[in-house]
Scaffold this active site. Structure first.
Site, PDB file in Angstrom:
ATOM      1  N   ASN A  63     -10.224  -0.374   0.868  1.00  0.00           N
ATOM      2  CA  ASN A  63      -8.774  -0.279   0.759  1.00  0.00           C
ATOM      3  C   ASN A  63      -8.348  -0.751  -0.631  1.00  0.00           C
ATOM      4  O   ASN A  63      -8.399  -1.934  -0.942  1.00  0.00           O
ATOM      5  CB  ASN A  63      -8.125  -1.147   1.846  1.00  0.00           C
ATOM      6  N   CYS A 111       0.804  -1.222   0.000  1.00  0.00           N
ATOM      7  CA  CYS A 111       0.000   0.000   0.000  1.00  0.00           C
ATOM      8  C   CYS A 111       0.839   1.275   0.000  1.00  0.00           C
ATOM      9  O   CYS A 111       0.328   2.356  -0.275  1.00  0.00           O
ATOM     10  CB  CYS A 111      -0.944   0.001   1.198  1.00  0.00           C
ATOM     11  N   HIS A 123      -3.373   6.929   3.325  1.00  0.00           N
ATOM     12  CA  HIS A 123      -3.806   5.656   2.747  1.00  0.00           C
ATOM     13  C   HIS A 123      -5.176   5.304   3.306  1.00  0.00           C
ATOM     14  O   HIS A 123      -5.426   5.404   4.510  1.00  0.00           O
ATOM     15  CB  HIS A 123      -2.788   4.572   3.090  1.00  0.00           C
TER      16      HIS A 123
END
Length: 331
Positions: free
Chosen positions: A284, A114, A254
């Site tokens: 996500n 990520c 994020h």
């Protein structure tokens, strides 16, 4: 004359299928309330059919190139931040090159989960500053839901599929990437894992350890890592770049969990109105989450340009990365 980096364009593509929390109750012992209160997620985009992280990356790249007004032949480097590709090789970057016709570009993938978009920004900037490449296409893309155990409600409710693409170019003007820092801690590698399994040569030991080809996550350990490691690095970045918190127009973290987003904002004393979150709609999306949140924030008016933006990410590895960037009205 120093060579700096200009961020010319950012765009994105997400999967077409929307899976709501209520949809998940058909296959899981869960509820919309359970998912929403723990994650902030209401729905996520999920690929199907022949779509992959590569097809998402191709479409995001085409949009970014069109927005930049560059010719695709002018791109001389493609970096793909792709940690869960459908194939180990060929690389996602090479497949994107073929898909968009960027015949003059060198290509490679980076794997920082990520954190990949920010790792990619730093890598692209280094190549540009060194004078090795002029026009870089950075693509963050993952179809993580293909590697999700849909019987594991602690993990499968979290992820969605998408891609974000940015065009960066050399400039002799002020650098749009004000500062970046990155961290890694392999001793925490078991916090988030996705294992593939090969087969030993039949002439050697045939014993194989069976693995589950799904994302495994230790949620409490991940949270502890993020809240311990990320805030000090954000504060360090502000100090190194002589930037004050009040100089930051927007904070784009994020999009992993709304609780984490809120906690990071509070630790940095950043006003919630300056914190950009779209996790409710997308879940996500791994490294794609930051470019998607930036582009959507601009398109919806949540982000007013020009702007100074702090971005922050963390992911499997464990990895972490933060950056302060400037975007002008033409992005």
């Amino acid at each position: 004359m120093s060579i700096n980096t200009k961020i010319v364009a950012i765009d994105f593509e997400v999967a077409k299928n929307t899976i709501t929390n209520d949809d998940l109750t058909k296959i899981l012992d869960t509820s919309d309330e359970w998912i929403t209160t723990r994650t902030g997620i209401k729905e996520r985009k999920v690929i199907s059919g022949d779509d992959t992280s590569t097809t998402l990356g191709i479409e995001a790249s085409k949009k970014a190139i069109k927005r930049s007004n560059f010719n695709v032949e002018d791109i001389d480097l493609i970096i793909a931040a792709a940690s869960a590709p459908e194939d180990i090789y060929p690389s996602v970057s090479c497949l994107i090159q073929a898909g968009i016709g960027a015949k003059n570009a060198a290509c490679f993938d980076i794997k920082a989960a990520c954190s990949g978009f920010i790792y990619g920004l730093n890598t692209a900037r280094a190549f540009i500053k060194a004078g090795l490449y002029k026009n870089v296409l950075l693509v963050a893309t993952d179809a993580t839901t293909k590697f999700t155990d849909w019987n594991d409600r602690s993990v499968c409710v979290l992820f969605g599929d998408g891609a974000g693409a940015a065009i960066l170019t050399a400039t002799d003007k002020e650098d749009d990437i004000i500062g970046v820092n990155m961290i890694s801690d392999g001793t925490c590698g078991d916090y988030i894992t996705l294992t593939t399994q090969g087969i030993n040569c039949p002439l050697v030991d045939k014993i194989q350890t069976e693995v589950k080809p799904f994302i495994q996550m230790k949620g409490k350990d991940v949270y502890k890592f993020v809240m311990t490691e990320i805030p000090p690095k954000l504060e360090e970045l502000l100090e190194q770049t002589n930037t004050k918190v009040e100089d930051i127009d927007y904070f784009v973290p994020h999009q992993s969990n709304q609780r984490m987003i809120d906690a990071l904002s509070q630790r940095l004393t950043i006003d919630s109105a300056k914190t950009i979150s779209n996790i409710e709609k997308y879940g996500n999306m791994s490294a794609a989450s930051i470019p998607v949140a930036i582009r959507e924030g601009i398109d919806t008016g949540k982000i007013k340009l020009p702007a100074t933006i702090m971005i922050s990410a963390f992911g499997a590895g464990m990895t972490g990365a933060n950056a302060i960037i400037k975007l002008d009205e033409n992005i």
